[in-house]
Design a protein around this motif. Structure first.
Motif, PDB file in Angstrom:
ATOM      1  N   LEU A 178       4.661  10.242  -6.536  1.00 55.57           N
ATOM      2  CA  LEU A 178       5.813  10.650  -7.340  1.00 55.57           C
ATOM      3  C   LEU A 178       5.415  10.855  -8.794  1.00 55.57           C
ATOM      4  CD1 LEU A 178       8.886  11.115  -7.401  1.00 55.57           C
ATOM      5  CD2 LEU A 178       9.158   8.681  -7.918  1.00 55.57           C
ATOM      6  N   ALA A 179       4.535   9.999  -9.307  1.00 51.71           N
ATOM      7  CA  ALA A 179       4.079  10.145 -10.697  1.00 51.71           C
ATOM      8  C   ALA A 179       3.353  11.471 -10.889  1.00 51.71           C
ATOM      9  CB  ALA A 179       3.168   8.981 -11.069  1.00 51.71           C
ATOM     10  N   ILE A 180       2.533  11.856  -9.910  1.00 53.42           N
ATOM     11  CA  ILE A 180       1.816  13.136  -9.993  1.00 53.42           C
ATOM     12  C   ILE A 180       2.807  14.293  -9.964  1.00 53.42           C
ATOM     13  CG2 ILE A 180       0.203  14.662  -8.800  1.00 53.42           C
ATOM     14  CD1 ILE A 180      -1.287  12.166  -7.848  1.00 53.42           C
ATOM     15  N   LEU A 181       3.801  14.210  -9.089  1.00 59.06           N
ATOM     16  CA  LEU A 181       4.781  15.291  -8.980  1.00 59.06           C
ATOM     17  C   LEU A 181       5.616  15.413 -10.254  1.00 59.06           C
ATOM     18  CD1 LEU A 181       6.015  14.764  -5.299  1.00 59.06           C
ATOM     19  CD2 LEU A 181       4.414  16.480  -6.153  1.00 59.06           C
ATOM     20  N   ILE A 182       5.976  14.279 -10.851  1.00 56.77           N
ATOM     21  CA  ILE A 182       6.744  14.325 -12.106  1.00 56.77           C
ATOM     22  C   ILE A 182       5.878  14.869 -13.240  1.00 56.77           C
ATOM     23  CG2 ILE A 182       7.892  12.904 -13.850  1.00 56.77           C
ATOM     24  CD1 ILE A 182       8.847  11.083 -11.621  1.00 56.77           C
ATOM     25  N   TYR A 183       4.615  14.435 -13.289  1.00 52.50           N
ATOM     26  CA  TYR A 183       3.687  14.952 -14.307  1.00 52.50           C
ATOM     27  C   TYR A 183       3.528  16.466 -14.160  1.00 52.50           C
ATOM     28  CZ  TYR A 183      -0.733  15.960 -16.648  1.00 52.50           C
ATOM     29  OH  TYR A 183      -1.707  16.505 -17.444  1.00 52.50           O
ATOM     30  N   ARG A 184       3.385  16.925 -12.929  1.00 55.39           N
ATOM     31  CA  ARG A 184       3.259  18.360 -12.665  1.00 55.39           C
ATOM     32  C   ARG A 184       4.504  19.103 -13.104  1.00 55.39           C
ATOM     33  NH1 ARG A 184       5.336  21.207  -8.319  1.00 55.39           N
ATOM     34  NH2 ARG A 184       4.301  23.214  -7.861  1.00 55.39           N
ATOM     35  N   ARG A 185       5.648  18.546 -12.789  1.00 57.68           N
ATOM     36  CA  ARG A 185       6.908  19.208 -13.130  1.00 57.68           C
ATOM     37  C   ARG A 185       7.133  19.260 -14.638  1.00 57.68           C
ATOM     38  NH1 ARG A 185      10.981  21.153 -10.324  1.00 57.68           N
ATOM     39  NH2 ARG A 185       9.907  20.576  -8.405  1.00 57.68           N
ATOM     40  N   ARG A 186       6.589  18.288 -15.365  1.00 52.91           N
ATOM     41  CA  ARG A 186       6.789  18.237 -16.812  1.00 52.91           C
ATOM     42  C   ARG A 186       5.775  19.080 -17.573  1.00 52.91           C
ATOM     43  NH1 ARG A 186       7.779  19.072 -20.974  1.00 52.91           N
ATOM     44  NH2 ARG A 186       8.678  17.826 -22.677  1.00 52.91           N
ATOM     45  N   ILE A 211       0.835  -1.210   0.000  1.00 50.88           N
ATOM     46  CA  ILE A 211       0.000   0.000   0.000  1.00 50.88           C
ATOM     47  C   ILE A 211       0.867   1.256   0.000  1.00 50.88           C
ATOM     48  CG2 ILE A 211      -1.690   1.337   1.306  1.00 50.88           C
ATOM     49  CD1 ILE A 211      -2.858  -1.304   2.296  1.00 50.88           C
ATOM     50  N   ALA A 212       1.868   1.268   0.888  1.00 47.27           N
ATOM     51  CA  ALA A 212       2.751   2.431   0.968  1.00 47.27           C
ATOM     52  C   ALA A 212       3.540   2.612  -0.327  1.00 47.27           C
ATOM     53  CB  ALA A 212       3.698   2.279   2.150  1.00 47.27           C
ATOM     54  N   GLY A 213       3.982   1.506  -0.936  1.00 42.97           N
ATOM     55  CA  GLY A 213       4.731   1.602  -2.184  1.00 42.97           C
ATOM     56  C   GLY A 213       3.898   2.165  -3.322  1.00 42.97           C
ATOM     57  N   ILE A 214       2.646   1.717  -3.407  1.00 46.60           N
ATOM     58  CA  ILE A 214       1.745   2.228  -4.450  1.00 46.60           C
ATOM     59  C   ILE A 214       1.462   3.711  -4.221  1.00 46.60           C
ATOM     60  CG2 ILE A 214      -0.590   2.061  -5.385  1.00 46.60           C
ATOM     61  CD1 ILE A 214      -0.476  -0.937  -4.848  1.00 46.60           C
ATOM     62  N   ALA A 215       1.232   4.101  -2.953  1.00 45.70           N
ATOM     63  CA  ALA A 215       0.981   5.510  -2.641  1.00 45.70           C
ATOM     64  C   ALA A 215       2.192   6.369  -2.991  1.00 45.70           C
ATOM     65  CB  ALA A 215       0.627   5.657  -1.162  1.00 45.70           C
ATOM     66  N   THR A 216       3.373   5.885  -2.632  1.00 41.87           N
ATOM     67  CA  THR A 216       4.596   6.637  -2.926  1.00 41.87           C
ATOM     68  C   THR A 216       4.808   6.778  -4.428  1.00 41.87           C
ATOM     69  OG1 THR A 216       5.590   5.747  -0.909  1.00 41.87           O
ATOM     70  CG2 THR A 216       7.068   6.732  -2.524  1.00 41.87           C
ATOM     71  N   LEU A 217       4.617   5.687  -5.146  1.00 40.96           N
ATOM     72  CA  LEU A 217       4.807   5.724  -6.597  1.00 40.96           C
ATOM     73  C   LEU A 217       3.762   6.609  -7.265  1.00 40.96           C
ATOM     74  CD1 LEU A 217       6.526   4.588  -8.882  1.00 40.96           C
ATOM     75  CD2 LEU A 217       4.937   2.672  -9.053  1.00 40.96           C
ATOM     76  N   GLY A 218       2.515   6.532  -6.788  1.00 35.35           N
ATOM     77  CA  GLY A 218       1.467   7.383  -7.348  1.00 35.35           C
ATOM     78  C   GLY A 218       1.737   8.851  -7.093  1.00 35.35           C
ATOM     79  N   ALA A 232      14.746  10.308 -11.500  1.00 36.59           N
ATOM     80  CA  ALA A 232      14.932   9.037 -12.199  1.00 36.59           C
ATOM     81  C   ALA A 232      15.413   7.947 -11.244  1.00 36.59           C
ATOM     82  CB  ALA A 232      15.917   9.206 -13.347  1.00 36.59           C
ATOM     83  N   VAL A 233      16.436   8.248 -10.450  1.00 36.06           N
ATOM     84  CA  VAL A 233      16.983   7.255  -9.524  1.00 36.06           C
ATOM     85  C   VAL A 233      15.966   6.919  -8.435  1.00 36.06           C
ATOM     86  CG1 VAL A 233      18.825   6.776  -7.860  1.00 36.06           C
ATOM     87  CG2 VAL A 233      19.343   7.996  -9.980  1.00 36.06           C
ATOM     88  N   LEU A 234      15.278   7.935  -7.924  1.00 37.82           N
ATOM     89  CA  LEU A 234      14.271   7.704  -6.892  1.00 37.82           C
ATOM     90  C   LEU A 234      13.136   6.844  -7.434  1.00 37.82           C
ATOM     91  CD1 LEU A 234      13.232   8.299  -4.033  1.00 37.82           C
ATOM     92  CD2 LEU A 234      12.206  10.399  -4.924  1.00 37.82           C
ATOM     93  N   GLY A 235      12.681   7.160  -8.640  1.00 38.48           N
ATOM     94  CA  GLY A 235      11.601   6.379  -9.243  1.00 38.48           C
ATOM     95  C   GLY A 235      12.004   4.938  -9.487  1.00 38.48           C
ATOM     96  N   ILE A 236      13.223   4.716 -10.000  1.00 34.10           N
ATOM     97  CA  ILE A 236      13.696   3.355 -10.240  1.00 34.10           C
ATOM     98  C   ILE A 236      13.787   2.571  -8.940  1.00 34.10           C
ATOM     99  CG2 ILE A 236      15.709   2.014 -10.961  1.00 34.10           C
ATOM    100  CD1 ILE A 236      16.210   4.156 -13.093  1.00 34.10           C
ATOM    101  N   THR A 237      14.273   3.213  -7.883  1.00 31.46           N
ATOM    102  CA  THR A 237      14.400   2.543  -6.584  1.00 31.46           C
ATOM    103  C   THR A 237      13.039   2.128  -6.043  1.00 31.46           C
ATOM    104  OG1 THR A 237      16.360   3.891  -6.103  1.00 31.46           O
ATOM    105  CG2 THR A 237      15.314   2.772  -4.250  1.00 31.46           C
TER     106      THR A 237
END
Length: 240
Positions: free
Chosen positions: A103-111, A94-101, A129-134
């Motif tokens: 991060l995806a929103i923050l990257i989308y916002r930044r782009r 659950i925590a991993g999905i929340a973190t990844l979700g 990139a490194v944080l997302g891969i990890t």
């Protein structure tokens, strides 16, 4: 190769992590910040930032519990392996999905938000990139081993290896026998810790303790009467 990956690389990453923070604090105090972009866009930030930060906090606590606390300690207080395994997998997923979700929103916002993208540096892109891969590798290892597979008790291999690094008695054979996804997750985490001091992630180690003892900021209205024969120029504070 085993010595290089599971003995040399961890100590190189730890050295860069510690000395890098000391160097950054010594020579770049004013750069020790997240460089907030809230003034440019706040709607996506209000969703992605809490989702990411709360998720990563649970992930961090889970890693501390799983890697630092020995298996014998949890069994000594009455927590069975089954109970620990179920709680770790459920909360970790659950925590991993929340973190990844988040991060995806923050990257989308930044782009997609122009001013935010303009303020994004190459350093930020590398960090994301490194944080997302990890995060992806950690979530994939959890799902593959414990949900799709028959389960994997990392507290008998990865955890002892992790603690052996800090005891200066590394045991690379323990990590060499771990599943590939767990190995890749560990290596990506080492890269993340190595670049950590040189990115905006340094803000995680910052607490506003100074605000507890700093003096009050006093605001005074500007005197309407000029202090000389000429009126003060706009935007300039008259000297007294």
């Amino acid at each position: 190769m085993s010595i290089l990956l599971w003995v040399v690389a961890p100590y190189v990453a730890l050295t860069l992590f510690v000395l890098g923070h000391l160097w950054r604090y010594r020579y770049d105090k004013f750069g020790w910040t997240t460089r907030s972009s809230q003034m440019y866009e706040s709607r996506l930030l209000r969703i992605g930032s809490p989702l990411f930060h709360f998720g990563i906090l649970v992930v961090l606590l889970g890693h501390i519990g799983g890697l630092v606390i020995p298996k014998s300690w949890t069994e000594a207080v009455g927590i069975s392996e089954t109970a620990y395994h179920v709680a770790a997998v459920v909360l970790g997923t659950i925590a991993g999905i929340a973190t990844l979700g988040g991060l995806a929103i923050l990257i989308y916002r930044r782009r997609t938000v122009g001013p935010v993208f303009t303020a994004t540096t190459r350093n930020d892109k590398l960090m994301y990139a490194v944080l997302g891969i990890t995060i992806v590798l950690g979530l994939a290892a959890t799902v593959a081993a414990n949900i799709l597979g028959g389960g994997y008790d990392y507290r008998t291999t990865i955890s002892p290896w992790f603690r052996s690094i800090f005891f200066f008695s590394p045991e690379p054979a323990l990590m060499a026998g771990a599943p590939p996804l767990f190995q890749l997750h560990a290596l990506s985490a080492l890269v993340l810790f190595a670049i950590w001091p040189f990115t905006r992630l340094v803000h995680m180690l910052t607490a506003p303790i100074g605000y507890l003892t700093r003096p009050y900021v006093v605001y005074r209205s500007r005197d309407e009467q000029p202090t000389g024969t000429r009126p003060p120029r706009r935007g300039w504070e008259p000297s007294r």
